[in-house]
Write a protein that holds these residues in place. Sequence first.
Motif, PDB file in Angstrom:
ATOM      1  N   ARG A 137       0.822  -1.402   0.122  1.00 30.91           N
ATOM      2  CA  ARG A 137      -0.081  -0.084   0.121  1.00 30.91           C
ATOM      3  C   ARG A 137       0.688   1.271   0.194  1.00 30.91           C
ATOM      4  O   ARG A 137       1.878   1.195   0.365  1.00 30.91           O
ATOM      5  CB  ARG A 137      -0.926   0.107   1.114  1.00 30.91           C
ATOM      6  CG  ARG A 137      -1.646  -1.421   1.677  1.00 30.91           C
ATOM      7  CD  ARG A 137      -2.657  -1.255   2.719  1.00 30.91           C
ATOM      8  NE  ARG A 137      -1.872  -1.150   3.850  1.00 30.91           N
ATOM      9  CZ  ARG A 137      -1.294  -1.922   4.622  1.00 30.91           C
ATOM     10  NH1 ARG A 137      -1.298  -3.292   4.341  1.00 30.91           N
ATOM     11  NH2 ARG A 137      -0.972  -1.638   6.088  1.00 30.91           N
ATOM     12  N   SER A 138       0.165   2.236  -0.269  1.00 33.08           N
ATOM     13  CA  SER A 138       0.845   3.615  -0.245  1.00 33.08           C
ATOM     14  C   SER A 138       2.191   3.538  -1.084  1.00 33.08           C
ATOM     15  O   SER A 138       2.067   3.123  -2.162  1.00 33.08           O
ATOM     16  CB  SER A 138       1.117   3.972   1.189  1.00 33.08           C
ATOM     17  OG  SER A 138      -0.030   4.339   1.927  1.00 33.08           O
ATOM     18  N   GLY A 139       3.349   4.292  -0.860  1.00 33.47           N
ATOM     19  CA  GLY A 139       4.706   4.390  -1.266  1.00 33.47           C
ATOM     20  C   GLY A 139       5.493   3.056  -1.564  1.00 33.47           C
ATOM     21  O   GLY A 139       5.955   2.908  -2.294  1.00 33.47           O
ATOM     22  N   ALA A 140       4.757   2.027  -0.933  1.00 40.01           N
ATOM     23  CA  ALA A 140       5.307   0.614  -1.110  1.00 40.01           C
ATOM     24  C   ALA A 140       5.157   0.078  -2.364  1.00 40.01           C
ATOM     25  O   ALA A 140       5.840  -0.470  -3.009  1.00 40.01           O
ATOM     26  CB  ALA A 140       4.650  -0.285  -0.096  1.00 40.01           C
ATOM     27  N   VAL A 141       4.026   0.710  -3.121  1.00 40.65           N
ATOM     28  CA  VAL A 141       3.754   0.307  -4.430  1.00 40.65           C
ATOM     29  C   VAL A 141       4.871   0.601  -5.330  1.00 40.65           C
ATOM     30  O   VAL A 141       5.285  -0.155  -6.358  1.00 40.65           O
ATOM     31  CB  VAL A 141       2.549   0.885  -4.985  1.00 40.65           C
ATOM     32  CG1 VAL A 141       2.073   0.711  -6.508  1.00 40.65           C
ATOM     33  CG2 VAL A 141       1.107   0.385  -4.248  1.00 40.65           C
ATOM     34  N   GLU A 142       5.545   1.779  -5.185  1.00 45.63           N
ATOM     35  CA  GLU A 142       6.863   2.269  -6.030  1.00 45.63           C
ATOM     36  C   GLU A 142       7.854   1.258  -5.830  1.00 45.63           C
ATOM     37  O   GLU A 142       8.611   1.119  -6.614  1.00 45.63           O
ATOM     38  CB  GLU A 142       7.253   3.537  -5.508  1.00 45.63           C
ATOM     39  CG  GLU A 142       6.591   4.802  -6.304  1.00 45.63           C
ATOM     40  CD  GLU A 142       4.943   4.962  -5.877  1.00 45.63           C
ATOM     41  OE1 GLU A 142       4.029   4.906  -6.819  1.00 45.63           O
ATOM     42  OE2 GLU A 142       4.535   4.779  -4.793  1.00 45.63           O
ATOM     43  N   LEU A 143       8.184   0.867  -4.577  1.00 44.46           N
ATOM     44  CA  LEU A 143       9.016  -0.257  -4.026  1.00 44.46           C
ATOM     45  C   LEU A 143       9.032  -1.507  -4.966  1.00 44.46           C
ATOM     46  O   LEU A 143       9.901  -2.082  -5.439  1.00 44.46           O
ATOM     47  CB  LEU A 143       9.347  -0.359  -2.602  1.00 44.46           C
ATOM     48  CG  LEU A 143       9.675   0.726  -1.926  1.00 44.46           C
ATOM     49  CD1 LEU A 143       9.652   0.551  -0.418  1.00 44.46           C
ATOM     50  CD2 LEU A 143      10.838   1.454  -2.482  1.00 44.46           C
ATOM     51  N   PHE A 144       7.592  -1.990  -4.842  1.00 42.10           N
ATOM     52  CA  PHE A 144       7.269  -3.314  -5.730  1.00 42.10           C
ATOM     53  C   PHE A 144       7.727  -2.961  -7.238  1.00 42.10           C
ATOM     54  O   PHE A 144       8.320  -3.750  -7.829  1.00 42.10           O
ATOM     55  CB  PHE A 144       5.846  -3.500  -5.635  1.00 42.10           C
ATOM     56  CG  PHE A 144       5.626  -4.642  -6.763  1.00 42.10           C
ATOM     57  CD1 PHE A 144       5.853  -5.877  -6.462  1.00 42.10           C
ATOM     58  CD2 PHE A 144       4.617  -4.207  -7.908  1.00 42.10           C
ATOM     59  CE1 PHE A 144       5.568  -6.978  -7.396  1.00 42.10           C
ATOM     60  CE2 PHE A 144       4.342  -5.195  -8.573  1.00 42.10           C
ATOM     61  CZ  PHE A 144       4.662  -6.472  -8.407  1.00 42.10           C
ATOM     62  N   LEU A 145       7.229  -1.888  -7.869  1.00 42.02           N
ATOM     63  CA  LEU A 145       7.764  -1.654  -9.229  1.00 42.02           C
ATOM     64  C   LEU A 145       9.083  -1.679  -9.544  1.00 42.02           C
ATOM     65  O   LEU A 145       9.539  -1.545 -10.509  1.00 42.02           O
ATOM     66  CB  LEU A 145       7.020  -0.182  -9.663  1.00 42.02           C
ATOM     67  CG  LEU A 145       5.450  -0.188  -9.598  1.00 42.02           C
ATOM     68  CD1 LEU A 145       4.998   1.279 -10.046  1.00 42.02           C
ATOM     69  CD2 LEU A 145       5.035  -1.324 -10.660  1.00 42.02           C
ATOM     70  N   ALA A 146       9.807  -1.387  -8.207  1.00 39.00           N
ATOM     71  CA  ALA A 146      11.442  -0.881  -8.600  1.00 39.00           C
ATOM     72  C   ALA A 146      12.130  -2.663  -8.857  1.00 39.00           C
ATOM     73  O   ALA A 146      13.137  -2.485  -9.418  1.00 39.00           O
ATOM     74  CB  ALA A 146      12.042  -0.661  -7.542  1.00 39.00           C
ATOM     75  N   GLY A 147      11.410  -3.512  -8.826  1.00 37.87           N
ATOM     76  CA  GLY A 147      12.074  -4.879  -8.939  1.00 37.87           C
ATOM     77  C   GLY A 147      12.542  -5.169 -10.375  1.00 37.87           C
ATOM     78  O   GLY A 147      11.763  -4.695 -11.389  1.00 37.87           O
TER      79      GLY A 147
END
Length: 258
Positions: A137-147
């Motif tokens: 959720r939240s800014g963690a979505v950006e971290l998932f997309l970073a893979g």
Amino acid sequence: MRALIAPILGFLTLLGSPAAAQGYVVQVTITEEWVEDTVPADSADRAIAFRRARTPTAIAAYGPFRVIDRNRAALVGVTGPATPAQFRAMLRDYPELARLDLIECPGTDDDRANLAVGRMIRAAGLETRVPTGGSVRSGAVELFLAGKTRTIEDGAEFAVHSWLDDRGFEADDYAADSPEHRTYLAYYQDMGMAADQARAFYDMTNSVPHNQALWLGAQDMRKWLGEVPAQASVQTSLAGAKASKPRLEYLDFAATSF
């Protein structure tokens, strides 16, 4: 430039809970490493409430990151100003890490730092994976997309909403060509999205106000990775955010299960 708050930041409560990730427990003794980092003086700083979650047995912890073995780490909390330094320290101590599992990821309280971590994940060539029951959720979505490669298991969930800046303005309060918007569009393109795809994804994240949430299932998010053609659907909407500041709850590492 004024500090930005996470584009998908600030859930006060959450409806329901995902299915528990299989085989995840918490080790009783985990030592946190506190690492100082340099961040702008006006960086956003906001607490967000989150669920207690099952997390893998860990051999080391670096802020919200848990090292499971020499090849795998997990994210189980909020990112903040110190997270880039914590992530660097983890890679320094465990250079063979290849995968980051996102398990219980409420977002961030410093979006500048969060986007920096995302670029570090991409530079390190890590796979990002959301297991069954994982919540991003939240800014963690950006971290998932970073893979470098990204895996979404059935039963994973995601949630997005409009970002909010440190003056209380949301995304649609800014002109379409503002630097604030360009920051996120540039990030999505750096993570491999074409310009039109980045714009469509960004518009989707801002399609609901900051005090609501658009919930996406595994198939919905796969669509944004180009894996399925279906339109993203709203699973649940969280409305009526509380006016009071949310209470930040910490994962209970004294328990062996939840």
